[in-house]
Design an enzyme around this catalytic site. Structure first.
Site, PDB file in Angstrom:
ATOM      1  N   SER A   1       0.426  -1.204   0.215  1.00 58.50           N
ATOM      2  CA  SER A   1       0.446   0.076  -0.090  1.00 58.50           C
ATOM      3  C   SER A   1       1.229   1.310   0.032  1.00 58.50           C
ATOM      4  O   SER A   1       1.933   1.051   0.370  1.00 58.50           O
ATOM      5  CB  SER A   1      -0.823   0.151   1.207  1.00 58.50           C
ATOM      6  N   ASP A   2       0.771   2.565  -0.254  1.00 60.38           N
ATOM      7  CA  ASP A   2       1.219   3.552  -0.267  1.00 60.38           C
ATOM      8  C   ASP A   2       1.000   3.802   1.081  1.00 60.38           C
ATOM      9  O   ASP A   2      -0.094   3.516   1.348  1.00 60.38           O
ATOM     10  CB  ASP A   2       0.450   4.923  -0.884  1.00 60.38           C
ATOM     11  N   TRP A   3       1.945   5.159   2.068  1.00 62.29           N
ATOM     12  CA  TRP A   3       1.793   4.711   3.467  1.00 62.29           C
ATOM     13  C   TRP A   3       0.272   5.499   4.240  1.00 62.29           C
ATOM     14  O   TRP A   3       0.614   6.368   3.493  1.00 62.29           O
ATOM     15  CB  TRP A   3       3.073   5.456   3.682  1.00 62.29           C
TER      16      TRP A   3
ATOM     17  N   GLY B   1      -2.300   4.383   2.741  1.00 61.94           N
ATOM     18  CA  GLY B   1      -3.259   3.977   2.248  1.00 61.94           C
ATOM     19  C   GLY B   1      -4.622   3.320   1.630  1.00 61.94           C
ATOM     20  O   GLY B   1      -5.044   2.946   1.269  1.00 61.94           O
TER      21      GLY B   1
END
Ligand code: BGC
Length: 760
Positions: free
Chosen positions: A272-274, A276
């Site tokens: 995941s993006d941080w 997200g």
């Protein structure tokens, strides 16, 4: 004879011991468990490791254990996965649970040029060198995953993160991303291609739902990701923050399950993006494999159980226990993570890397100088002759500002950064007088994420006084070298926000015009990752598009300014005259209209920004050509210190079938006095189609180095993929029979010759 044989055997044995001590070639002894036996195929080792794991160990693997790491399997000796930003250098170490810096003193890295600069080289070999070098730094710092490269398409010149991406064209970014990935991964470090998908702006990035038709998605926004997966063999991908079809991209069934894992057969890990990921029920069924950076209460209120509160931690266990989640999906995730482990941390043959080596600085310098784009050179005032020039004035804050500091997650702590002023001074040392004037005041304090730039930007003068001092000094200089542009401050080229104006900030337009009035040898150099307005374009003789070039920025620039390197970069995106010219015309297109969410997903806010990509496939030059809007500088444009002459393009045959290929060749000659390199571009135009098609599309390029007088023949192969469009009804690529034109060009505007052919 016998003695000699014994002697040789002993030598071989000794060599094997030495090699084993070095961690080299010998394989693990066969009495090891299968998962540790690297004579066994990876898939067998994965199954063996999986069979030895408890449910708790599996769940632990799918979420973070610290800001940038997630656990391996401690009971099996499988190491933790460590990630690092990315994409231009190895991020400084942060505290285990915080964004704040850890304060290490051994983590100052090499900064490589921003990815826009790499794209502007159009040089596949340099992309591989970039990937190999940055991968070596990641490896040396014991990282498993490098969070880069970024390949989101430049849809709007306002996107704060354009500098981390590879421009406006899906073909160029698809080609450039592949060698970068291969280079990184040759170190046993995974590249992480980001941000999948449709993350084409920073403003409202957590609440924007992108509405895009399938054809546009497949033709414009997905190709670079697809190439990264299928040609680059990327081991990891990062999901984006925004929403698509009203599901967060990290929880997105269409993007992750249907397209990435389904259609493209991706067998790697999606992180995941941080921050997200938004809910267990969103992510568990078809979301990412590892959840990072979630801002749970645990992280802010109590550190003892913080990571248990991740959406894929205790909540996952609860759902496994009560049947809302199944073991099969969890096992599939764990298999992918184990595969990543075997490709990286558990690969006993991977090299050891290197850090801030001379070779790395040399790579950064070469990529930087090849990416610089010469936009204008009236009267051939460039290159500057270092032996005859006497007095040079450098003006502009960007000549001294540390550009590696700032800009968001790509901000770096570097061991060295040569500023443009220092690069110019080094070139002219002992030859000419170099003085400096600031000219305008942008920022007076430069510190980011705990890194304070090693340059004092405080200023006691007023902006008016700065300008008048610069103008006064410019009057008796042989050359005035202006270094301005955007910078990495918020609202410029920076993560988390977009730009708010198309003009250069801090009153620079007035400064440039004022300097042009007093100097006939004014060289305007702008550093940016985006296009900007140039109201002074006709007032100045020379313009250089510079980029954020990292550790060797000043040396790369000076190499071009003084002719040690002949400029050969070409623009990876269009410079429109005005923002109003670009395809983004309505609020619905950008930044979207606040509306009720209708998709029914429980973790989606009730009010989200609905953004319509109604310009469709007409992004970048495709748009300007369709609307007959003349840009300031077109896509693919860039000058040289030499000249090139193109001969007539020839085609191997005038027709092909969908399963055949044909070849277009064109001779190119260096007709000038210095060696140089030309980027020869191939565009395809579809004369008649059942759908609207762009006037032409880039489908090939080659960069050829030529000595003065030398001719080389450039050759392009055309296959059905170069002729196809994405048919949304058939959900497939279609090459329609009919007439096509192969266009050989020096930029999207500068057409050299055309050849027609037919697809039968
Ligand atoms: C960025 C990512 C980055 C991550 C970790 C996020 O805010 O969007 O690109 O890799 O942070 O720093």
């Amino acid at each position: 004879m016998k003695i000699q044989k014994l002697y040789i055997t002993a030598a071989i044995a000794a060599a094997a011991v030495v090699s084993a001590c070095n961690g080299g070639a010998p394989k693990a002894p066969s009495n090891l468990p299968v998962y540790l036996d690297d004579t066994k195929p990876i898939e067998e080792r994965i199954e063996d490791a999986l069979s030895r794991m408890t449910t708790d160990e599996k769940v632990a693997m799918v979420h973070a254990q610290s800001k940038f790491s997630s656990p391996g399997v401690p009971s099996l000796g499988i190491p933790a996965i460590w990630c690092t930003d990315g994409p231009h250098g190895i991020r400084t170490e942060v505290l285990y649970d915080e964004w704040d810096q850890a304060g290490w003193t051994n983590d100052s890295c090499t900064a490589y040029p921003a990815l826009t600069a790499l794209a502007a080289t159009w040089n596949l070999e340099l992309s591989e060198l970039y990937g190999k070098s940055i991968g070596e730094e990641a490896r040396y710092r014991n990282k498993t995953v490098l969070l880069g490269p970024g390949v989101n398409i430049q849809r709007s010149p306002y996107n704060g993160r354009s500098f981390e991406y590879m421009g406006e064209d899906p073909y160029l970014s698809s080609k450039m991303v592949v060698p970068y990935i291969k280079g990184v991964q040759s170190n046993g470090v995974a590249a992480c291609v980001k941000h999948f998908a449709l993350n084409n702006q920073e403003i409202n990035r957590f609440t924007t739902n992108v509405n895009v038709d399938d054809r546009t998605l497949y033709e414009i926004y997905l190709p670079a990701f697809k190439a990264a997966v299928q040609e680059g063999g990327a081991w990891t991908l990062m999901s984006a923050y925004n929403l698509y079809k009203e599901q967060f991209c990290g929880e997105n069934q269409y993007l992750l399950d249907d397209i990435l894992r389904g259609e493209w057969g991706f067998d790697g890990v999606v992180v995941s993006d941080w921050g997200g990921i938004h809910s267990p029920d969103g992510v568990i069924p078809h979301g990412v494999d590892i959840e990072y950076g979630s801002w749970t209460n645990g992280l802010t209120m109590g550190k003892t159980n913080a990571y248990d509160q991740y959406h894929m931690a205790d909540a996952y266990k609860e759902r496994l226990a009560d049947g809302r989640a199944d073991m099969e999906t969890l096992d599939a995730r764990v298999r992918r993570i184990l595969r990543l482990e075997f490709r990286t941390n558990m690969n006993r043959e991977r090299p050891f890397g290197q850090f801030t080596s001379d070779a790395h600085y040399a790579a950064a310098r070469k990529i930087g100088s090849e990416g610089i784009v010469l936009l204008k050179n009236e009267g051939s005032i460039l290159p500057i002759n270092a032996s005859s020039v006497k007095k040079v004035l450098v003006v502009g804050e960007n000549a001294i500002k540390m550009m590696t500091v700032g800009g968001g997650s790509s901000s770096l702590k570097v061991k060295k950064e040569v500023s443009p002023l220092d690069g110019i001074k080094a070139k002219l040392a002992g030859k000419a007088e170099v003085s400096y004037e600031r000219g305008y005041i942008g920022t007076t304090y430069s510190s980011y994420n705990g890194v304070t730039a090693k340059v004092d930007l405080s200023e006691s003068r007023t902006p008016e006084k700065c300008l008048s001092d610069a103008v006064a000094a410019a009057k008796d200089a042989d050359y005035v070298i202006y270094v301005g542009g955007l910078n990495k401050e918020e609202g410029q080229d920076c993560e988390g926000a977009d730009r708010t104006e198309f003009n250069l900030p801090y009153g620079q337009d007035a400064v440039i015009s004022a300097l042009a009035k007093v100097s006939k040898n004014l060289v305007v150099i702008n550093i940016s990752g985006n296009p900007y307005a140039m109201p002074w374009v006709n007032e100045v003789p020379a313009i250089i598009q510079d980029w954020y070039l990292g550790s060797e920025a000043g040396n790369s620039l000076a190499d071009v300014l003084f002719g040690d390197v002949t400029p050969s970069g070409k623009l990876p995106f269009t410079f429109p005259v005005a923002y109003e010219d670009c395809p983004i015309r309505t609020e619905a297109q950008y930044p979207g209209i606040l509306s009720n969410a209708t998709g029914g997903a429980t973790d989606v806010p009730t009010r989200i920004l609905q953004e319509q990509y109604s310009e469709g496939i007409f992004v970048g030059y495709r748009w300007y050509e369709k609307e007959s809007i003349k840009p300031m500088f077109p896509f693919g444009y860039g000058l040289s210190y030499t000249t090139f002459e193109y001969g007539q393009a020839k085609i191997s045959k005038t027709f092909m079938t969908a399963s055949q290929t044909l070849t277009v060749t064109v001779p190119v000659t260096n007709t000038g006095k210095v060696a140089g390199a030309e980027i020869v571009q191939l565009y395809i135009a579809d004369a008649e189609a059942s759908v609207v098609r762009p006037a032409k599309e880039l489908k090939g390029f080659d960069k050829v180095s030529l000595k003065p007088g030398e001719t080389k023949t450039v050759s392009f192969t055309i296959d059905a993929s170069a002729l196809s469009f994405f048919d949304a009804d058939k959900h497939d690529w279609v090459a329609e029979p009919g007439k096509f034109t192969a266009i050989v060009a020096a930029s999207s505007e500068d057409i050299k010759s055309c050849v027609d052919f037919e697809l039968k």
